[in-house]
Design a protein around this motif. Structure first.
Motif, PDB file in Angstrom:
ATOM      1  N   MET A   9       0.852  -1.178   0.000  1.00 50.05           N
ATOM      2  CA  MET A   9       0.000   0.000   0.000  1.00 50.05           C
ATOM      3  C   MET A   9       0.895   1.237   0.000  1.00 50.05           C
ATOM      4  O   MET A   9       1.854   1.311   0.763  1.00 50.05           O
ATOM      5  CB  MET A   9      -0.850  -0.011   1.273  1.00 50.05           C
ATOM      6  CG  MET A   9      -2.307   0.254   1.017  1.00 50.05           C
ATOM      7  SD  MET A   9      -3.256   0.468   2.523  1.00 50.05           S
ATOM      8  CE  MET A   9      -3.941  -1.150   2.705  1.00 50.05           C
ATOM      9  N   ASN A  10       0.560   2.171  -0.825  1.00 49.07           N
ATOM     10  CA  ASN A  10       1.372   3.381  -0.838  1.00 49.07           C
ATOM     11  C   ASN A  10       0.982   4.309   0.317  1.00 49.07           C
ATOM     12  O   ASN A  10      -0.013   4.088   1.008  1.00 49.07           O
ATOM     13  CB  ASN A  10       1.283   4.095  -2.188  1.00 49.07           C
ATOM     14  CG  ASN A  10      -0.109   4.616  -2.483  1.00 49.07           C
ATOM     15  OD1 ASN A  10      -0.886   4.847  -1.563  1.00 49.07           O
ATOM     16  ND2 ASN A  10      -0.419   4.796  -3.750  1.00 49.07           N
ATOM     17  N   ASP A  11       1.773   5.332   0.529  1.00 44.90           N
ATOM     18  CA  ASP A  11       1.572   6.220   1.684  1.00 44.90           C
ATOM     19  C   ASP A  11       0.235   6.935   1.646  1.00 44.90           C
ATOM     20  O   ASP A  11      -0.408   7.114   2.682  1.00 44.90           O
ATOM     21  CB  ASP A  11       2.702   7.250   1.757  1.00 44.90           C
ATOM     22  CG  ASP A  11       4.027   6.616   2.117  1.00 44.90           C
ATOM     23  OD1 ASP A  11       4.011   5.522   2.712  1.00 44.90           O
ATOM     24  OD2 ASP A  11       5.073   7.213   1.814  1.00 44.90           O
ATOM     25  N   LEU A  12      -0.210   7.330   0.470  1.00 43.17           N
ATOM     26  CA  LEU A  12      -1.484   8.038   0.352  1.00 43.17           C
ATOM     27  C   LEU A  12      -2.650   7.130   0.746  1.00 43.17           C
ATOM     28  O   LEU A  12      -3.557   7.551   1.467  1.00 43.17           O
ATOM     29  CB  LEU A  12      -1.672   8.543  -1.085  1.00 43.17           C
ATOM     30  CG  LEU A  12      -2.858   9.458  -1.340  1.00 43.17           C
ATOM     31  CD1 LEU A  12      -2.773  10.694  -0.443  1.00 43.17           C
ATOM     32  CD2 LEU A  12      -2.902   9.868  -2.792  1.00 43.17           C
ATOM     33  N   ALA A  13      -2.606   5.891   0.326  1.00 40.62           N
ATOM     34  CA  ALA A  13      -3.657   4.929   0.674  1.00 40.62           C
ATOM     35  C   ALA A  13      -3.645   4.644   2.173  1.00 40.62           C
ATOM     36  O   ALA A  13      -4.703   4.571   2.805  1.00 40.62           O
ATOM     37  CB  ALA A  13      -3.471   3.638  -0.109  1.00 40.62           C
ATOM     38  N   LYS A  14      -2.473   4.495   2.749  1.00 36.26           N
ATOM     39  CA  LYS A  14      -2.368   4.255   4.195  1.00 36.26           C
ATOM     40  C   LYS A  14      -2.944   5.420   4.984  1.00 36.26           C
ATOM     41  O   LYS A  14      -3.646   5.228   5.973  1.00 36.26           O
ATOM     42  CB  LYS A  14      -0.912   4.033   4.599  1.00 36.26           C
ATOM     43  CG  LYS A  14      -0.362   2.705   4.183  1.00 36.26           C
ATOM     44  CD  LYS A  14       1.076   2.563   4.616  1.00 36.26           C
ATOM     45  CE  LYS A  14       1.681   1.279   4.102  1.00 36.26           C
ATOM     46  NZ  LYS A  14       3.084   1.134   4.501  1.00 36.26           N
ATOM     47  N   GLN A  15      -2.641   6.623   4.544  1.00 34.37           N
ATOM     48  CA  GLN A  15      -3.141   7.816   5.231  1.00 34.37           C
ATOM     49  C   GLN A  15      -4.663   7.903   5.127  1.00 34.37           C
ATOM     50  O   GLN A  15      -5.346   8.200   6.114  1.00 34.37           O
ATOM     51  CB  GLN A  15      -2.507   9.069   4.641  1.00 34.37           C
ATOM     52  CG  GLN A  15      -2.907  10.338   5.356  1.00 34.37           C
ATOM     53  CD  GLN A  15      -2.243  11.579   4.763  1.00 34.37           C
ATOM     54  OE1 GLN A  15      -1.476  11.475   3.806  1.00 34.37           O
ATOM     55  NE2 GLN A  15      -2.531  12.726   5.322  1.00 34.37           N
ATOM     56  N   ALA A  16      -5.223   7.614   3.963  1.00 38.99           N
ATOM     57  CA  ALA A  16      -6.675   7.659   3.773  1.00 38.99           C
ATOM     58  C   ALA A  16      -7.352   6.612   4.666  1.00 38.99           C
ATOM     59  O   ALA A  16      -8.361   6.908   5.311  1.00 38.99           O
ATOM     60  CB  ALA A  16      -7.014   7.410   2.308  1.00 38.99           C
ATOM     61  N   LYS A  17      -6.783   5.420   4.720  1.00 39.84           N
ATOM     62  CA  LYS A  17      -7.331   4.357   5.564  1.00 39.84           C
ATOM     63  C   LYS A  17      -7.275   4.761   7.033  1.00 39.84           C
ATOM     64  O   LYS A  17      -8.241   4.587   7.773  1.00 39.84           O
ATOM     65  CB  LYS A  17      -6.532   3.077   5.331  1.00 39.84           C
ATOM     66  CG  LYS A  17      -7.035   1.891   6.104  1.00 39.84           C
ATOM     67  CD  LYS A  17      -6.203   0.653   5.780  1.00 39.84           C
ATOM     68  CE  LYS A  17      -6.646  -0.528   6.596  1.00 39.84           C
ATOM     69  NZ  LYS A  17      -5.823  -1.713   6.336  1.00 39.84           N
ATOM     70  N   ARG A  18      -6.161   5.328   7.456  1.00 36.82           N
ATOM     71  CA  ARG A  18      -5.981   5.758   8.840  1.00 36.82           C
ATOM     72  C   ARG A  18      -7.010   6.819   9.216  1.00 36.82           C
ATOM     73  O   ARG A  18      -7.634   6.750  10.278  1.00 36.82           O
ATOM     74  CB  ARG A  18      -4.565   6.307   9.008  1.00 36.82           C
ATOM     75  CG  ARG A  18      -4.109   6.477  10.431  1.00 36.82           C
ATOM     76  CD  ARG A  18      -2.669   6.951  10.529  1.00 36.82           C
ATOM     77  NE  ARG A  18      -1.747   6.144   9.739  1.00 36.82           N
ATOM     78  CZ  ARG A  18      -0.925   6.627   8.797  1.00 36.82           C
ATOM     79  NH1 ARG A  18      -0.893   7.911   8.520  1.00 36.82           N
ATOM     80  NH2 ARG A  18      -0.110   5.824   8.141  1.00 36.82           N
TER      81      ARG A  18
END
Length: 45
Positions: A1-10
């Motif tokens: 998972m890229n950083d943008l996806a991780k941030q959105a999930k968080r």
């Protein structure tokens, strides 16, 4: 998972947890009750 996806999930789950505090309490209570039963079972063996 890229950083943008991780941030959105968080962010999504942070918001969800704020809106559903009672569900989280229920999940945690159920988890620890189950864990206590398992520990007691192991202790009795």
């Amino acid at each position: 998972m890229n950083d943008l996806a991780k941030q959105a999930k968080r962010e999504y789950y942070k918001e969800w947890r704020q809106k559903n505090k009672e569900k989280i309490r229920q999940y945690n209570q159920r988890f620890w009750e189950k864990k206590a039963k398992e520990m007691k079972k192991v202790e009795n063996q």
